[in-house]
Design a protein around this motif. Structure first.
Motif, PDB file in Angstrom:
ATOM      1  N   HIS A  74       0.832  -1.202   0.000  1.00 35.33           N
ATOM      2  CA  HIS A  74       0.000   0.000   0.000  1.00 35.33           C
ATOM      3  C   HIS A  74       0.866   1.250   0.000  1.00 35.33           C
ATOM      4  O   HIS A  74       1.819   1.352   0.767  1.00 35.33           O
ATOM      5  CB  HIS A  74      -0.924   0.020   1.216  1.00 35.33           C
ATOM      6  CG  HIS A  74      -1.809   1.208   1.235  1.00 35.33           C
ATOM      7  ND1 HIS A  74      -2.900   1.336   0.397  1.00 35.33           N
ATOM      8  CD2 HIS A  74      -1.748   2.355   1.948  1.00 35.33           C
ATOM      9  CE1 HIS A  74      -3.465   2.508   0.614  1.00 35.33           C
ATOM     10  NE2 HIS A  74      -2.790   3.139   1.549  1.00 35.33           N
ATOM     11  N   VAL A  75       0.514   2.189  -0.878  1.00 32.82           N
ATOM     12  CA  VAL A  75       1.186   3.483  -0.953  1.00 32.82           C
ATOM     13  C   VAL A  75       0.232   4.523  -0.385  1.00 32.82           C
ATOM     14  O   VAL A  75      -0.903   4.646  -0.840  1.00 32.82           O
ATOM     15  CB  VAL A  75       1.550   3.852  -2.412  1.00 32.82           C
ATOM     16  CG1 VAL A  75       2.223   5.212  -2.472  1.00 32.82           C
ATOM     17  CG2 VAL A  75       2.423   2.776  -3.036  1.00 32.82           C
ATOM     18  N   GLU A  76       0.691   5.250   0.631  1.00 38.59           N
ATOM     19  CA  GLU A  76      -0.120   6.313   1.237  1.00 38.59           C
ATOM     20  C   GLU A  76       0.533   7.658   0.941  1.00 38.59           C
ATOM     21  O   GLU A  76       1.712   7.857   1.232  1.00 38.59           O
ATOM     22  CB  GLU A  76      -0.213   6.119   2.749  1.00 38.59           C
ATOM     23  CG  GLU A  76      -1.018   7.218   3.433  1.00 38.59           C
ATOM     24  CD  GLU A  76      -0.990   7.078   4.931  1.00 38.59           C
ATOM     25  OE1 GLU A  76      -2.058   6.826   5.503  1.00 38.59           O
ATOM     26  OE2 GLU A  76       0.104   7.219   5.525  1.00 38.59           O
ATOM     27  N   ILE A  77      -0.252   8.552   0.359  1.00 42.18           N
ATOM     28  CA  ILE A  77       0.213   9.903   0.065  1.00 42.18           C
ATOM     29  C   ILE A  77      -0.468  10.811   1.081  1.00 42.18           C
ATOM     30  O   ILE A  77      -1.691  10.924   1.102  1.00 42.18           O
ATOM     31  CB  ILE A  77      -0.132  10.298  -1.375  1.00 42.18           C
ATOM     32  CG1 ILE A  77       0.494   9.284  -2.345  1.00 42.18           C
ATOM     33  CG2 ILE A  77       0.331  11.718  -1.670  1.00 42.18           C
ATOM     34  CD1 ILE A  77       0.030   9.406  -3.775  1.00 42.18           C
ATOM     35  N   LEU A  78       0.324  11.428   1.927  1.00 41.86           N
ATOM     36  CA  LEU A  78      -0.197  12.194   3.052  1.00 41.86           C
ATOM     37  C   LEU A  78      -0.004  13.690   2.818  1.00 41.86           C
ATOM     38  O   LEU A  78       1.098  14.135   2.493  1.00 41.86           O
ATOM     39  CB  LEU A  78       0.507  11.756   4.336  1.00 41.86           C
ATOM     40  CG  LEU A  78      -0.003  12.293   5.645  1.00 41.86           C
ATOM     41  CD1 LEU A  78      -1.464  11.906   5.872  1.00 41.86           C
ATOM     42  CD2 LEU A  78       0.853  11.757   6.791  1.00 41.86           C
ATOM     43  N   PHE A  79      -1.091  14.427   2.999  1.00 49.00           N
ATOM     44  CA  PHE A  79      -1.101  15.871   2.810  1.00 49.00           C
ATOM     45  C   PHE A  79      -1.392  16.580   4.127  1.00 49.00           C
ATOM     46  O   PHE A  79      -1.941  15.983   5.049  1.00 49.00           O
ATOM     47  CB  PHE A  79      -2.202  16.265   1.814  1.00 49.00           C
ATOM     48  CG  PHE A  79      -1.964  15.798   0.414  1.00 49.00           C
ATOM     49  CD1 PHE A  79      -1.246  16.579  -0.475  1.00 49.00           C
ATOM     50  CD2 PHE A  79      -2.457  14.580  -0.020  1.00 49.00           C
ATOM     51  CE1 PHE A  79      -1.028  16.155  -1.780  1.00 49.00           C
ATOM     52  CE2 PHE A  79      -2.249  14.140  -1.313  1.00 49.00           C
ATOM     53  CZ  PHE A  79      -1.532  14.932  -2.197  1.00 49.00           C
ATOM     54  N   THR A  80      -1.072  17.872   4.168  1.00 45.80           N
ATOM     55  CA  THR A  80      -1.557  18.757   5.210  1.00 45.80           C
ATOM     56  C   THR A  80      -2.425  19.798   4.518  1.00 45.80           C
ATOM     57  O   THR A  80      -2.210  20.120   3.347  1.00 45.80           O
ATOM     58  CB  THR A  80      -0.422  19.457   5.978  1.00 45.80           C
ATOM     59  OG1 THR A  80       0.355  20.244   5.064  1.00 45.80           O
ATOM     60  CG2 THR A  80       0.476  18.444   6.682  1.00 45.80           C
ATOM     61  N   ALA A  81      -3.405  20.312   5.255  1.00 51.63           N
ATOM     62  CA  ALA A  81      -4.291  21.341   4.704  1.00 51.63           C
ATOM     63  C   ALA A  81      -5.069  21.987   5.840  1.00 51.63           C
ATOM     64  O   ALA A  81      -5.090  21.485   6.971  1.00 51.63           O
ATOM     65  CB  ALA A  81      -5.254  20.736   3.680  1.00 51.63           C
ATOM     66  N   VAL A  82      -5.724  23.087   5.507  1.00 51.27           N
ATOM     67  CA  VAL A  82      -6.593  23.790   6.451  1.00 51.27           C
ATOM     68  C   VAL A  82      -8.030  23.638   5.950  1.00 51.27           C
ATOM     69  O   VAL A  82      -8.299  23.812   4.759  1.00 51.27           O
ATOM     70  CB  VAL A  82      -6.192  25.282   6.553  1.00 51.27           C
ATOM     71  CG1 VAL A  82      -7.163  26.037   7.445  1.00 51.27           C
ATOM     72  CG2 VAL A  82      -4.755  25.408   7.061  1.00 51.27           C
ATOM     73  N   ALA A  83      -8.933  23.330   6.878  1.00 47.57           N
ATOM     74  CA  ALA A  83     -10.344  23.136   6.538  1.00 47.57           C
ATOM     75  C   ALA A  83     -11.016  24.464   6.216  1.00 47.57           C
ATOM     76  O   ALA A  83     -10.769  25.476   6.868  1.00 47.57           O
ATOM     77  CB  ALA A  83     -11.073  22.474   7.702  1.00 47.57           C
ATOM     78  N   VAL A  84     -11.878  24.412   5.209  1.00 42.94           N
ATOM     79  CA  VAL A  84     -12.721  25.549   4.856  1.00 42.94           C
ATOM     80  C   VAL A  84     -14.158  25.057   4.930  1.00 42.94           C
ATOM     81  O   VAL A  84     -14.555  24.171   4.177  1.00 42.94           O
ATOM     82  CB  VAL A  84     -12.407  26.074   3.435  1.00 42.94           C
ATOM     83  CG1 VAL A  84     -13.346  27.207   3.066  1.00 42.94           C
ATOM     84  CG2 VAL A  84     -10.947  26.492   3.316  1.00 42.94           C
ATOM     85  N   GLY A  85     -14.922  25.611   5.859  1.00 42.83           N
ATOM     86  CA  GLY A  85     -16.298  25.178   6.056  1.00 42.83           C
ATOM     87  C   GLY A  85     -16.437  24.372   7.324  1.00 42.83           C
ATOM     88  O   GLY A  85     -15.464  24.110   8.039  1.00 42.83           O
ATOM     89  N   GLU A  86     -17.654  23.976   7.611  1.00 44.13           N
ATOM     90  CA  GLU A  86     -17.945  23.213   8.820  1.00 44.13           C
ATOM     91  C   GLU A  86     -18.051  21.726   8.481  1.00 44.13           C
ATOM     92  O   GLU A  86     -18.822  21.338   7.610  1.00 44.13           O
ATOM     93  CB  GLU A  86     -19.256  23.688   9.436  1.00 44.13           C
ATOM     94  CG  GLU A  86     -19.560  23.048  10.755  1.00 44.13           C
ATOM     95  CD  GLU A  86     -20.806  23.608  11.395  1.00 44.13           C
ATOM     96  OE1 GLU A  86     -21.454  22.847  12.132  1.00 44.13           O
ATOM     97  OE2 GLU A  86     -21.150  24.772  11.137  1.00 44.13           O
ATOM     98  N   ALA A  87     -17.282  20.920   9.190  1.00 46.91           N
ATOM     99  CA  ALA A  87     -17.280  19.478   8.941  1.00 46.91           C
ATOM    100  C   ALA A  87     -18.499  18.824   9.576  1.00 46.91           C
ATOM    101  O   ALA A  87     -18.851  19.124  10.718  1.00 46.91           O
ATOM    102  CB  ALA A  87     -16.007  18.853   9.504  1.00 46.91           C
ATOM    103  N   LYS A  88     -19.139  17.945   8.807  1.00 46.30           N
ATOM    104  CA  LYS A  88     -20.241  17.144   9.334  1.00 46.30           C
ATOM    105  C   LYS A  88     -20.213  15.795   8.620  1.00 46.30           C
ATOM    106  O   LYS A  88     -19.674  15.675   7.520  1.00 46.30           O
ATOM    107  CB  LYS A  88     -21.579  17.848   9.151  1.00 46.30           C
ATOM    108  CG  LYS A  88     -21.868  18.273   7.725  1.00 46.30           C
ATOM    109  CD  LYS A  88     -23.109  19.148   7.684  1.00 46.30           C
ATOM    110  CE  LYS A  88     -23.320  19.651   6.300  1.00 46.30           C
ATOM    111  NZ  LYS A  88     -23.139  21.031   6.102  1.00 46.30           N
ATOM    112  N   VAL A  89     -20.781  14.793   9.248  1.00 49.21           N
ATOM    113  CA  VAL A  89     -20.805  13.461   8.657  1.00 49.21           C
ATOM    114  C   VAL A  89     -21.744  13.480   7.454  1.00 49.21           C
ATOM    115  O   VAL A  89     -22.916  13.810   7.580  1.00 49.21           O
ATOM    116  CB  VAL A  89     -21.277  12.402   9.678  1.00 49.21           C
ATOM    117  CG1 VAL A  89     -21.439  11.044   9.012  1.00 49.21           C
ATOM    118  CG2 VAL A  89     -20.300  12.320  10.845  1.00 49.21           C
ATOM    119  N   MET A  90     -21.199  13.138   6.272  1.00 48.02           N
ATOM    120  CA  MET A  90     -21.980  13.167   5.040  1.00 48.02           C
ATOM    121  C   MET A  90     -21.909  11.854   4.268  1.00 48.02           C
ATOM    122  O   MET A  90     -22.327  11.790   3.137  1.00 48.02           O
ATOM    123  CB  MET A  90     -21.506  14.318   4.158  1.00 48.02           C
ATOM    124  CG  MET A  90     -21.724  15.681   4.790  1.00 48.02           C
ATOM    125  SD  MET A  90     -21.374  17.031   3.680  1.00 48.02           S
ATOM    126  CE  MET A  90     -22.551  16.745   2.382  1.00 48.02           C
TER     127      MET A  90
END
Length: 150
Positions: A99-115
């Motif tokens: 398995h190859v995992e590509i890991l990013f960093t980022a800042v959230a824009v908006g409100e997270a909710k289970v979708m």
């Protein structure tokens, strides 16, 4: 229904789970995952139905055929939580078995909710209060990112 699927998935031996996932990708699998922070420098962690053991882990998923890793992580976050990503940056690529995992960093824009039916719950966690069951590897990676960005 989600809890039943989660319970069934977790009792299936890990080798069988791995074979099921790889049934459509028998050479190797590739995923994009993200350490997504908010304005309080908390990290988004999801309780995922299909994750073995506790279920808690970084958001992400498999990359679709022809999709770039950047688009994959943006798609996964939008589908599962409804958020967009700003300041998306490649952090690391690691290989675990096939398995190859590509890991990013980022800042959230908006409100997270289970979708998504794949997600049981989500939360924003500080460096000192990760959810019980988050893997030591992911906890250490999150700490590395948060300390580096301090």
């Amino acid at each position: 229904m989600k809890l039943l699927i989660k319970k069934v998935w977790k009792i299936i031996p890990s080798g069988v789970r791995r074979r099921l996932v790889r049934a459509w990708q028998n050479e190797f699998t590739v995923s994009a995952a993200g350490i997504i922070t908010n304005e309080r420098r908390e990290v988004l962690i999801l309780n995922h139905v299909l994750r073995p053991y506790s279920g808690w882990g970084l958001p992400g998923g498999f990359i679709d055929h022809g999709e770039s890793p950047e688009n994959a992580i943006r798609r996964e976050l939008k589908e599962e939580t409804g958020i967009d990503l700003a300041y998306l940056k490649l952090f690391r690529v690691r290989i675990v078995g096939k398995h190859v995992e590509i890991l990013f960093t980022a800042v959230a824009v908006g409100e997270a909710k289970v979708m998504s039916r794949e997600i049981i719950e989500l939360g924003w966690f500080g460096i000192d209060n990760f959810p019980h069951g988050l893997s030591r590897s992911q906890a250490n990676t999150i700490k590395e990112v948060l300390i580096k960005e301090s």
